[in-house]
Enzyme design. Structure first.
Site, PDB file in Angstrom:
ATOM      1  N   ALA A   1     -21.796  41.635  -8.607  1.00  0.00           N
ATOM      2  CA  ALA A   1     -22.038  42.651  -9.631  1.00  0.00           C
ATOM      3  C   ALA A   1     -20.781  42.805 -10.473  1.00  0.00           C
ATOM      4  CB  ALA A   1     -22.392  43.981  -8.968  1.00  0.00           C
TER       5      ALA A   1
ATOM      6  N   ILE B   1      -0.595  35.086   8.169  1.00  0.00           N
ATOM      7  CA  ILE B   1      -1.595  34.026   8.315  1.00  0.00           C
ATOM      8  C   ILE B   1      -0.937  32.715   8.722  1.00  0.00           C
ATOM      9  CG2 ILE B   1      -3.377  32.683   7.123  1.00  0.00           C
ATOM     10  CD1 ILE B   1      -4.020  35.133   5.449  1.00  0.00           C
TER      11      ILE B   1
ATOM     12  N   ASP C   1      -8.217  46.087   0.094  1.00  0.00           N
ATOM     13  CA  ASP C   1      -7.247  45.117  -0.430  1.00  0.00           C
ATOM     14  C   ASP C   1      -7.244  45.007  -1.953  1.00  0.00           C
ATOM     15  OD1 ASP C   1      -6.875  44.628   2.243  1.00  0.00           O
ATOM     16  OD2 ASP C   1      -7.207  42.461   2.134  1.00  0.00           O
TER      17      ASP C   1
ATOM     18  N   THR D   1     -14.180  39.431   4.185  1.00  0.00           N
ATOM     19  CA  THR D   1     -13.116  38.548   4.680  1.00  0.00           C
ATOM     20  C   THR D   1     -12.881  38.733   6.172  1.00  0.00           C
ATOM     21  OG1 THR D   1     -12.030  38.576   2.529  1.00  0.00           O
ATOM     22  CG2 THR D   1     -10.678  37.928   4.409  1.00  0.00           C
ATOM     23  N   CYS D   2     -12.781  39.970   6.623  1.00  0.00           N
ATOM     24  CA  CYS D   2     -12.439  40.226   8.027  1.00  0.00           C
ATOM     25  C   CYS D   2     -13.423  39.523   8.961  1.00  0.00           C
ATOM     26  CB  CYS D   2     -12.426  41.734   8.290  1.00  0.00           C
ATOM     27  SG  CYS D   2     -12.247  42.110  10.031  1.00  0.00           S
TER      28      CYS D   2
ATOM     29  N   LYS E   1     -10.423  34.343  13.305  1.00  0.00           N
ATOM     30  CA  LYS E   1      -9.033  34.073  13.719  1.00  0.00           C
ATOM     31  C   LYS E   1      -8.826  34.466  15.175  1.00  0.00           C
ATOM     32  CE  LYS E   1      -6.233  37.090  13.781  1.00  0.00           C
ATOM     33  NZ  LYS E   1      -5.539  37.679  12.660  1.00  0.00           N
TER      34      LYS E   1
ATOM     35  N   SER F   1     -15.171  45.249   4.748  1.00  0.00           N
ATOM     36  CA  SER F   1     -14.917  46.369   5.669  1.00  0.00           C
ATOM     37  C   SER F   1     -14.952  47.719   4.965  1.00  0.00           C
ATOM     38  CB  SER F   1     -13.541  46.188   6.326  1.00  0.00           C
ATOM     39  OG  SER F   1     -13.493  44.949   7.003  1.00  0.00           O
ATOM     40  N   GLY F   2     -14.262  47.841   3.836  1.00  0.00           N
ATOM     41  CA  GLY F   2     -14.176  49.132   3.136  1.00  0.00           C
ATOM     42  C   GLY F   2     -15.481  49.508   2.471  1.00  0.00           C
TER      43      GLY F   2
ATOM     44  N   GLY G   1       5.418  32.049   5.627  1.00  0.00           N
ATOM     45  CA  GLY G   1       6.045  32.600   6.837  1.00  0.00           C
ATOM     46  C   GLY G   1       5.481  33.963   7.194  1.00  0.00           C
TER      47      GLY G   1
ATOM     48  N   HIS H   1       2.870  50.881  37.450  1.00  0.00           N
ATOM     49  CA  HIS H   1       3.471  49.676  38.013  1.00  0.00           C
ATOM     50  C   HIS H   1       2.432  48.833  38.748  1.00  0.00           C
ATOM     51  CE1 HIS H   1       6.830  47.321  39.408  1.00  0.00           C
ATOM     52  NE2 HIS H   1       6.365  47.376  40.648  1.00  0.00           N
TER      53      HIS H   1
ATOM     54  N   TYR I   1     -24.144  44.086  10.305  1.00  0.00           N
ATOM     55  CA  TYR I   1     -23.641  44.809   9.120  1.00  0.00           C
ATOM     56  C   TYR I   1     -24.786  45.113   8.161  1.00  0.00           C
ATOM     57  CZ  TYR I   1     -18.617  44.714   9.853  1.00  0.00           C
ATOM     58  OH  TYR I   1     -17.361  44.972  10.320  1.00  0.00           O
TER      59      TYR I   1
ATOM     60  N   CYS J   1      -9.913  38.253  10.301  1.00  0.00           N
ATOM     61  CA  CYS J   1      -9.644  38.797  11.644  1.00  0.00           C
ATOM     62  C   CYS J   1     -10.537  38.230  12.751  1.00  0.00           C
ATOM     63  CB  CYS J   1      -9.820  40.316  11.649  1.00  0.00           C
ATOM     64  SG  CYS J   1      -9.466  41.134  10.102  1.00  0.00           S
TER      65      CYS J   1
ATOM     66  N   GLU K   1       5.081  49.315  31.265  1.00  0.00           N
ATOM     67  CA  GLU K   1       5.925  50.322  31.934  1.00  0.00           C
ATOM     68  C   GLU K   1       7.369  50.250  31.448  1.00  0.00           C
ATOM     69  OE1 GLU K   1       6.892  49.786  36.193  1.00  0.00           O
ATOM     70  OE2 GLU K   1       5.989  47.803  36.020  1.00  0.00           O
TER      71      GLU K   1
HETATM   72  P1  NDP Z   1       1.951  37.540   3.664  1.00  0.00           P
HETATM   73  O1  NDP Z   1       2.249  38.369   2.482  1.00  0.00           O
HETATM   74  O2  NDP Z   1       2.000  38.122   5.023  1.00  0.00           O
HETATM   75  O3  NDP Z   1       2.922  36.276   3.677  1.00  0.00           O
HETATM   76  C1  NDP Z   1       3.038  35.400   2.598  1.00  0.00           C
HETATM   77  C2  NDP Z   1       4.076  34.368   2.974  1.00  0.00           C
HETATM   78  O4  NDP Z   1       4.081  33.324   2.003  1.00  0.00           O
HETATM   79  C3  NDP Z   1       5.481  34.922   3.027  1.00  0.00           C
HETATM   80  O5  NDP Z   1       6.186  34.278   4.051  1.00  0.00           O
HETATM   81  C4  NDP Z   1       6.030  34.547   1.654  1.00  0.00           C
HETATM   82  O6  NDP Z   1       7.420  34.425   1.631  1.00  0.00           O
HETATM   83  C5  NDP Z   1       5.389  33.204   1.463  1.00  0.00           C
HETATM   84  N1  NDP Z   1       5.280  32.783   0.067  1.00  0.00           N
HETATM   85  C6  NDP Z   1       4.846  33.505  -0.976  1.00  0.00           C
HETATM   86  N2  NDP Z   1       4.846  32.754  -2.101  1.00  0.00           N
HETATM   87  C7  NDP Z   1       5.303  31.530  -1.738  1.00  0.00           C
HETATM   88  C8  NDP Z   1       5.540  30.337  -2.446  1.00  0.00           C
HETATM   89  N3  NDP Z   1       5.317  30.255  -3.744  1.00  0.00           N
HETATM   90  N4  NDP Z   1       6.018  29.270  -1.765  1.00  0.00           N
HETATM   91  C9  NDP Z   1       6.257  29.355  -0.434  1.00  0.00           C
HETATM   92  N5  NDP Z   1       6.057  30.467   0.297  1.00  0.00           N
HETATM   93  C10 NDP Z   1       5.581  31.546  -0.363  1.00  0.00           C
HETATM   94  O7  NDP Z   1       0.540  36.885   3.327  1.00  0.00           O
HETATM   95  P2  NDP Z   1      -0.516  36.145   4.221  1.00  0.00           P
HETATM   96  O8  NDP Z   1      -1.174  35.201   3.298  1.00  0.00           O
HETATM   97  O9  NDP Z   1       0.080  35.622   5.475  1.00  0.00           O
HETATM   98  O10 NDP Z   1      -1.515  37.329   4.607  1.00  0.00           O
HETATM   99  C11 NDP Z   1      -2.102  38.117   3.575  1.00  0.00           C
HETATM  100  C12 NDP Z   1      -2.357  39.516   4.065  1.00  0.00           C
HETATM  101  O11 NDP Z   1      -3.397  39.504   4.999  1.00  0.00           O
HETATM  102  C13 NDP Z   1      -1.153  40.131   4.766  1.00  0.00           C
HETATM  103  O12 NDP Z   1      -0.404  40.891   3.871  1.00  0.00           O
HETATM  104  C14 NDP Z   1      -1.768  40.985   5.817  1.00  0.00           C
HETATM  105  O13 NDP Z   1      -1.809  42.303   5.347  1.00  0.00           O
HETATM  106  C15 NDP Z   1      -3.165  40.484   6.001  1.00  0.00           C
HETATM  107  N6  NDP Z   1      -3.306  39.877   7.336  1.00  0.00           N
HETATM  108  C16 NDP Z   1      -3.154  40.631   8.457  1.00  0.00           C
HETATM  109  C17 NDP Z   1      -3.272  40.075   9.702  1.00  0.00           C
HETATM  110  C18 NDP Z   1      -3.095  40.905  10.919  1.00  0.00           C
HETATM  111  O14 NDP Z   1      -3.099  42.115  10.816  1.00  0.00           O
HETATM  112  N7  NDP Z   1      -2.921  40.301  12.083  1.00  0.00           N
HETATM  113  C19 NDP Z   1      -3.581  38.658   9.876  1.00  0.00           C
HETATM  114  C20 NDP Z   1      -3.683  37.954   8.645  1.00  0.00           C
HETATM  115  C21 NDP Z   1      -3.557  38.547   7.431  1.00  0.00           C
HETATM  116  P3  NDP Z   1       8.391  35.699   1.387  1.00  0.00           P
HETATM  117  O15 NDP Z   1       8.388  36.481   2.652  1.00  0.00           O
HETATM  118  O16 NDP Z   1       9.685  35.058   1.085  1.00  0.00           O
HETATM  119  O17 NDP Z   1       7.809  36.447   0.227  1.00  0.00           O
END
Ligand code: NDP
Length: 450
Positions: free
Chosen positions: A115, A180, A304, A42-43, A51, A15-16, A177, A438, A99, A48, A443
């Site tokens: 590269a 993704i 990124d 990636t996007c 997904k 993207s960038g 959590g 409405h 693209y 994105c 709203e």
């Molecule tokens: P995130 O940083 O959002 O989440 C990583 C998750 O993995 C957190 O819950 C983290 O826990 C957990 N984690 C990290 N290390 C471990 C470990 N060793 N064992 C178990 N759990 C772990 O990363 P994602 O991979 O979900 O997404 C990457 C990036 O992509 C995001 O930062 C986001 O910017 C971008 N993205 C954006 C989207 C959107 O805009 N809709 C959709 C998908 C991706 P903890 O919180 O405790 O650190």
């Protein structure tokens, strides 16, 4: 006559990189770009776009269910994963073509290979060995999924592989959590998988507003996602074609696929950054100043790979700003990273702009919070238990709206427009003076009472 082969060499056509290359060329610069995988990055190929297509696919069962109350018969609908993946691949190929054509149409020279940097003004194409000199170099190589090492970790997949699984996994364990993990838990459940999500902390989406996360947690569980908090993977063994997973608490899971979504890191390995003198931080992110300049005067980075705010529209903005500043000689305002709208495409989805209540209270002495929860009209009518949650965080001293949080159908679309209001420094009075439309979900945002 310039002493360099090109004015700008861009490494990475995501993207960038694509935005920077195309805009710089349209400003009249001589530009080349190298991409070793897919144009669009990636996007378009592993993020994105596919997904969101899968999110759409995952929401049809709700519509089939609700349709009955609205008079429709939707007998025995069935889902074909291979057809979805096939159609997705056709769409991604179409987008990649666009693209690439846009780059070529703008006069950018494209090299479909990786590269690496040789020095402050030289890149080398890895496959052909060809060297090209450039007045400026832009690093736009994005990020790659983290892959933890534990016993059996080679048996897991990441978001790089999940879009091309041969079949919809019957039972899937998702680790993480964040964005993704939570999006995939929701969409795979919607498509029919049995989903367990292991979250190492006490709740989903750390950093998001607690009230919104609580409703999302309840809604995902209600839809059948098995959420296990304070839990991680210890080891995985293959057994009879499936995977036998032991979690850190000792709990065992028997699943078909383990998806690791535990974050991403900047894609800076094997880029020759050392050789060119470009400094990186402990995560491998290219260190840049506000304008994207690295420790080497002629080398810049966007997106990124700089690990600032890892979202596609940010990479695009940074790429555009870089090209406008250096090749359009335009004044470019600094990007306001604090008021970037973002969404988590779960079902129900989450849209956020600005501060959570917790962050607002930590930074402002007097904070007012307005919130509501309700069942949206269409699902109440259909007897479904969907919820909408909304929360507005206000600085009481100035009446300025500091944050808006929405969970529910259309949250992402709504929050994009709320972002306009917050960028314009809207006050709560501005929201209240806006006449409600409405009947809509949105709203409620202008009629909230506290
Ligand atoms: P995130 O940083 O959002 O989440 C990583 C998750 O993995 C957190 O819950 C983290 O826990 C957990 N984690 C990290 N290390 C471990 C470990 N060793 N064992 C178990 N759990 C772990 O990363 P994602 O991979 O979900 O997404 C990457 C990036 O992509 C995001 O930062 C986001 O910017 C971008 N993205 C954006 C989207 C959107 O805009 N809709 C959709 C998908 C991706 P903890 O919180 O405790 O650190």
């Amino acid at each position: 006559m310039s002493q360099f082969d090109v004015d700008l060499f861009v490494v990475g056509a995501g993207s960038g990189g694509v935005r920077a290359a195309r805009v710089a060329a349209l400003h009249g610069a001589r530009v080349a770009i190298a991409e070793g995988a897919n144009y669009g990055g990636t996007c378009v190929h592993r993020g994105c776009v596919p997904k969101k297509l899968m999110v759409y696919a995952s929401r049809f069962p709700d519509q089939f269910k609700a349709g009955v109350a609205f008079g429709w018969s939707t007998d025995a609908p069935s889902f074909d994963w291979k057809r979805l993946i096939g159609n997705k691949n056709v769409e991604l190929a179409r987008l990649e073509g666009i693209y690439h054509r846009n780059l070529v149409g703008a006069g950018v020279q494209t090299f479909s290979e990786n590269a690496e940097l040789v020095d402050a003004h030289t890149v080398q194409l890895r496959a052909s060995g060809k060297q090209i000199t450039a007045e400026r170099i832009l690093i736009a190589t994005g990020g790659v999924p983290d892959r933890q090492l534990f016993e059996g970790s080679h048996l897991t997949i990441t978001s790089d592989e999940v879009f091309d699984l041969a079949e919809l996994p019957g039972r899937v364990l998702i680790v993480g959590g964040g964005y993704i993990a939570t999006e995939f838990a929701s969409l795979l459940r919607g498509l029919g998988s049995e989903v367990t999500q292991l979250v190492r902390g006490p709740s989903l989406l750390r950093g998001f507003d607690d009230d919104i996360v609580a409703v999302l947690d309840e809604q995902l569980r209600r839809r059948g996602v098995r959420l296990c908090m304070n839990e991680s993977v210890k080891q995985i063994y293959p057994r009879n074609g499936a995977l036998d997973v032991t979690a850190t608490s000792g709990q065992a899971f028997d699943v078909d696929v383990v998806l690791l979504s535990t974050g991403r890191h900047p894609n800076t390995r094997n880029l020759g950054l050392d050789r060119a003198g470009v400094e990186v931080d402990s995560r491998g992110a290219v260190i840049v100043d506000k304008s994207g300049q690295t420790s080497v005067e002629s080398i810049y980075a966007v997106g990124d790979v700089t690990n600032r705010l890892n979202l596609t529209p940010i990479a695009i903005r940074e790429g555009q700003a870089f090209a406008d500043r250096h090749f359009g000689k335009l004044e470019v305002a600094d990007l306001d990273y604090a008021r970037v709208p973002t969404a988590v495409f779960t079902t129900p989805e989450v849209g956020v702009v600005g501060l959570s209540e917790k962050l607002a209270r930590a930074n402002f002495p007097h904070v007012r919070v307005l919130k509501t929860q309700f069942g949206p009209m269409a699902s109440s009518f259909a007897g479904l238990q969907d919820r909408v949650a909304m929360k507005v965080v206000i600085d009481e001293d100035t009446d300025r709206v500091l944050g808006v949080h929405i969970l529910g159908d259309g949250a992402a679309e709504m929050i994009q427009m709320v972002g306009v209001a917050l960028t314009a420094n809207a006050t709560w009075k501005d929201f209240r003076q806006t006449v409600a439309l409405h009947p809509t979900i949105a709203e409620e945002l202008v009629t909230l009472k506290g």
